[in-house]
Design an enzyme around this catalytic site. Structure first.
Site, mmCIF file in Angstrom:
data_model
loop_
_atom_site.group_PDB
_atom_site.id
_atom_site.type_symbol
_atom_site.label_atom_id
_atom_site.label_comp_id
_atom_site.label_asym_id
_atom_site.label_seq_id
_atom_site.Cartn_x
_atom_site.Cartn_y
_atom_site.Cartn_z
ATOM 1 N N PRO A 1 0.850 -1.193 0.000
ATOM 2 C CG PRO A 1 -0.557 -1.501 1.811
ATOM 3 C CD PRO A 1 0.749 -1.951 1.255
ATOM 4 C CE1 TYR A 2 5.274 4.926 -3.182
ATOM 5 C CE2 TYR A 2 3.549 6.545 -3.573
ATOM 6 C CZ TYR A 2 4.884 6.201 -3.563
ATOM 7 O OH TYR A 2 5.841 7.122 -3.925
ATOM 8 C CB THR B 1 6.457 11.167 2.583
ATOM 9 O OG1 THR B 1 5.430 10.644 3.423
ATOM 10 C CG2 THR B 1 5.836 11.982 1.466
ATOM 11 C CB SER B 2 8.153 5.742 4.245
ATOM 12 O OG SER B 2 9.002 5.045 5.122
ATOM 13 C CE1 TYR C 1 11.816 14.814 13.205
ATOM 14 C CE2 TYR C 1 13.644 16.307 12.788
ATOM 15 C CZ TYR C 1 12.647 15.480 12.321
ATOM 16 O OH TYR C 1 12.459 15.318 10.967
#
Lengths: 531, 531
Positions: free
Chosen positions: B116-117, B121-122, B448
């Site tokens: 599944p797409y 942006t992964s 982050y």
């Protein structure tokens, strides 16, 4: 002493003023009392235990009697009549995770069933031994009730799963903290039970539901321990906490529970406002929730609940004065009582109060200050005692609840109320029904309905009346986009209705999980998932 | 046109001012560029498709190339070198739930795998075809991007799963609403991808993570559809939404997504405050979160990030003036930039701003108003473009993230930074490392971290550098009570580290769920769970 056949402490009871009795008689007719069984007669009927001796297992009739039933109306009728049905064959009080694991091994070795037990406050049949089959060992977590660790920087507290509301709060308050989880059952219900049944507290608007408070812990299962570490948030795959929440003892037994706590707030206040009509009240609380006004609780009684509460409160002179004042300010017949709380720093509360008052005024709200709010606060855990009071007066009271999206709240409430109000019409009996909304969300609200009816001439016929009402309301809920429970859980009473909202694959998924954690099906069979 | 070998639109790029280039050269040495492959050379190397013809399946090399890689640094290096590795054998763009089901049947009939797409942006290897094995069909949801239904009373919107950030917001804004979910990838990433990977947006403090926004929908699985109705809250057993959230395409393909939206706020403002030190900044944001001050975003850069950002911003004259002012007010060397937002009614925002300023002042915060906040707002989705800019200048940049409890935030940040800073010491290379905290919670914060290093002499050696850094940081995270991801998900890159936090039984449970929904293991193998 805790009542063996009803709610709470024997020393605590609520008054039913004369005006309340007259009001109920006017609504549904004079009360009719059924005779209660004596403790001795019930104890004499506890059968021999089928469990083998084990150092952790008590087999005394009194232990078994006290853990045989919860607090659903079916439980209540069974306890009052003395017809308990099945008793557990023994009760264990483990004191450690290791002892819980020992009990799991013992259950496997002796082929018995296990029922995890917190405060025994279920109103949906969570802890009742199944009607037939293998011996049953009830595992009470009551002795695992300590605050084990407190991370004051992260505000994470680790508790034994059996800590009840007062034990949780007193241990935290001694150090300046609160969990802030106050379900109506708070005096007796436990942290582990809250997690296992997805409980919600009266101040969930500030503190969140137990889903938001449960940060991690350990579930002891037949497939080994499920250790869930604490993170403030994570995107590392499905959240395993969510499998424990609502598992109702089917997947394992909690041996420790980590919760997010808060520093005690500087100030807390509860206020009461009367809205001129249900429609205005509904619009007002929806707007308050969707505008994210920082309140700590919010509750709106419909007109019948408002009238019932004012009448049952007693003090008819004062109430009459209040009602004249409200009428003069525009909230007369059909008025709805709204209670809200602010909790936080003085500055935060002042800002929130100002925003809330401004918004409520726009809907015609008449602000009455903190007097009635303090009354609500003082009696916030007293409602469950009302069943005893009404029973003595010859009436049966039960509550049920759901949640649905705002666009459906009014529709669903009306349908539920109608299903109950007309539920005994065939036998010419009236049912007094009223509702409040609490636990408001941006998306919708919970709906909490109370219904009062008269017992029939026998316990069996009274149970049959209840079954008819409960089934009519439950069908109405699931057929009309409500969840079968917003805060009471599924247990055995709601299990028949669960498939409507979970769907075929959802139910198969829950069954697959149960088999994964408990291949032999020893843990609390019949609760959550029907057998 | 979207870049075929990097982030975002070809027409969009960020500037690296001369001062920024000099700063990086000083930190880690002069840049070193590697040659990019041409699109034509890559297209020529796309092998023949192994998939049978099917009306829904495109097998053109260009479609397959554009869906072969995400945006992890490994993907980036592969795309720049032109060594894509595996390509999907075809790409399908279903337009309905029925077409998704048809593709599931087709995969079963032809024995192929499905990926599944969403927006591709992964940054954790979610959508890469496995290295070997069966033919791969990538299922792009890009054509299912419409707002299908909007319940304006309940604030619930139903979307196709392939709606990307701008499509979600423009369709909602046209009617006066917002989802409020703004991950940095917002311009390209999709609603379905956010749900499947447990995304978090920059304003999660107000709107919640995708977990709080995802209200229900339908997951098409090999075991049938999982239909999840919307409720504001429920205690009816484990919450099935939580199985879909973070499932990363392993359990099924979303065909519709229902989300909780908000009315557009009256006002939104972002402010910047400088704290004299990291310690004061850390204490301040923890207090802001734990005191429940109603902010919509909150971000604290550590001293190195603050210095790096001010330098990369250009305008050295203005920055020098700002720094003199800050120093005079007590925020000199070691100062940390804190950005916060308020979103709501004017009255709410005024109250929140007052509370926040008062609290920040107590920690020595120097308030600079909205000027820098507006700059943050204007470039809030620009950071991903920085990789292109730095690449052109001869540098490699990557980010990684985690979350942990407050008592561990400082410790974990320091360890992560050290693992990266010293990660290439053996080859005498320096790594420039800096961090911000955002997504604050009462319990803790996300961490982050950005790291910049120089490419080696070849792509292979550069990838090897990255692998060493990524592995060192990932081990540091999971060995020190961090989650392997707070917002990027697991994918293939983080899968080797997942077992530390999920535990043995947790991993077995996720595998049991994958087998339950997808017995033949056709859906996105290797993502989330290693094969």
């Amino acid at each position: 002493m805790r009542r063996w056949n009803g709610w709470g402490e024997e020393s605590t009871s609520m008054e039913l003023p004369g005006s309340g009795r007259a009001f109920l008689a006017e609504q549904i007719g004079p009360g009719l009392a059924l005779p209660d069984a004596s403790l001795d007669s019930v104890l004499a009927r506890v059968p021999a235990s089928r469990l083998a001796e084990h150092p952790l297992v008590l087999r005394e009739p009194m232990d078994r009697l006290l853990h045989a039933r919860g607090q659903s109306l079916a439980d209540w009728l069974a306890m009052r009549e003395g017809e308990f049905g099945r008793f557990p064959d023994g009760v264990a009080y483990p004191q450690s995770a290791e002892q819980i694991r020992e009990l799991l091994r013992h259950a496997q070795a002796t082929d018995c069933l296990l029922i995890p037990y917190g405060g025994g406050t279920s109103v949906a049949g969570h802890i009742n031994p199944p009607a037939a089959g293998k011996p049953v060992l009830t595992v009470s977590l009551a002795h695992m009730n300590r605050l084990l660790e407190l991370d004051e920087e992260s505000l994470v507290a680790t508790f034994g799963p059996g800590a009840n509301g007062p034990q949780v709060e007193s241990q935290l308050r001694a150090r300046g903290y609160t969990l802030g989880h106050f379900p109506q059952s708070w005096e007796l219900s436990t942290l582990g039970g809250w997690v296992a049944s997805r409980s919600s507290g009266q101040q969930s608007l500030r503190y969140g539901r137990i889903e938001q408070l449960f940060a991690g812990g350990t579930l002891e299962t037949f497939a080994g321990p499920l250790d869930i570490p604490t993170f403030p948030a994570s995107s590392a795959g499905p959240d395993l906490r969510e499998l424990v929440l609502g598992s109702e003892g089917r997947f394992g037994i909690l041996s420790s529970v980590k919760v997010r706590v808060s520093r005690l707030a500087e100030q807390e206040r509860f206020y009461v406002v009367f809205l001129p009509s249900w429609e205005q009240g509904l619009a007002a609380i929806r707007d308050l929730a969707q505008a994210r006004v920082q309140l700590s609780m919010l509750r709106l009684s419909n007109a019948v609940e408002t009238r019932t509460q004012l009448t049952l409160a007693g003090h008819p002179g004062q109430i009459a004065w209040l009602e004249r004042y409200l009428k003069w300010r525009g909230a007369g017949e059909g008025k709805c009582m709204l209670t809200f709380g602010v909790t936080g720093s003085r500055a935060q509360n002042a800002a929130s109060l100002k925003l809330a008052r401004r918004l409520l005024k726009a809907f015609g709200g008449v602000f009455t200050g903190t007097l009635l709010g303090r009354k609500w606060e003082a009696s916030r855990f007293r409602s469950p005692y009302l069943r005893e009071t009404l029973w003595q007066a010859g009436y049966v009271v039960d509550t049920l609840e759901t949640a649905t999206d705002w666009s459906n709240v009014d529709n669903l409430m009306r349908r539920i109320e109608a299903s109950l109000r007309d539920g005994l019409a065939a036998e010419g009996e009236r049912v007094h029904v009223f509702t409040h909304l609490s636990h408001v969300y941006g998306e919708g609200s919970s709906i909490y309905t109370t219904y009062v009816f008269r017992p029939a001439a026998s316990y069996a016929a009274t149970l049959e009346r209840w079954r008819r009402l409960k089934d009519a309301a439950s069908r109405t809920i699931v057929d009309n986009r409500g969840t079968i429970s917003h805060q009471h859980g599924v247990g055995r009473d709601h299990a028949p209705y669960l498939a409507v909202e979970k769907g075929e694959l959802g139910m198969a998924t829950l069954r697959a999980l149960a088999s994964h954690f408990d291949p032999a099906g020893r843990l609390n069979p019949g609760s959550l998932l029907q057998d």
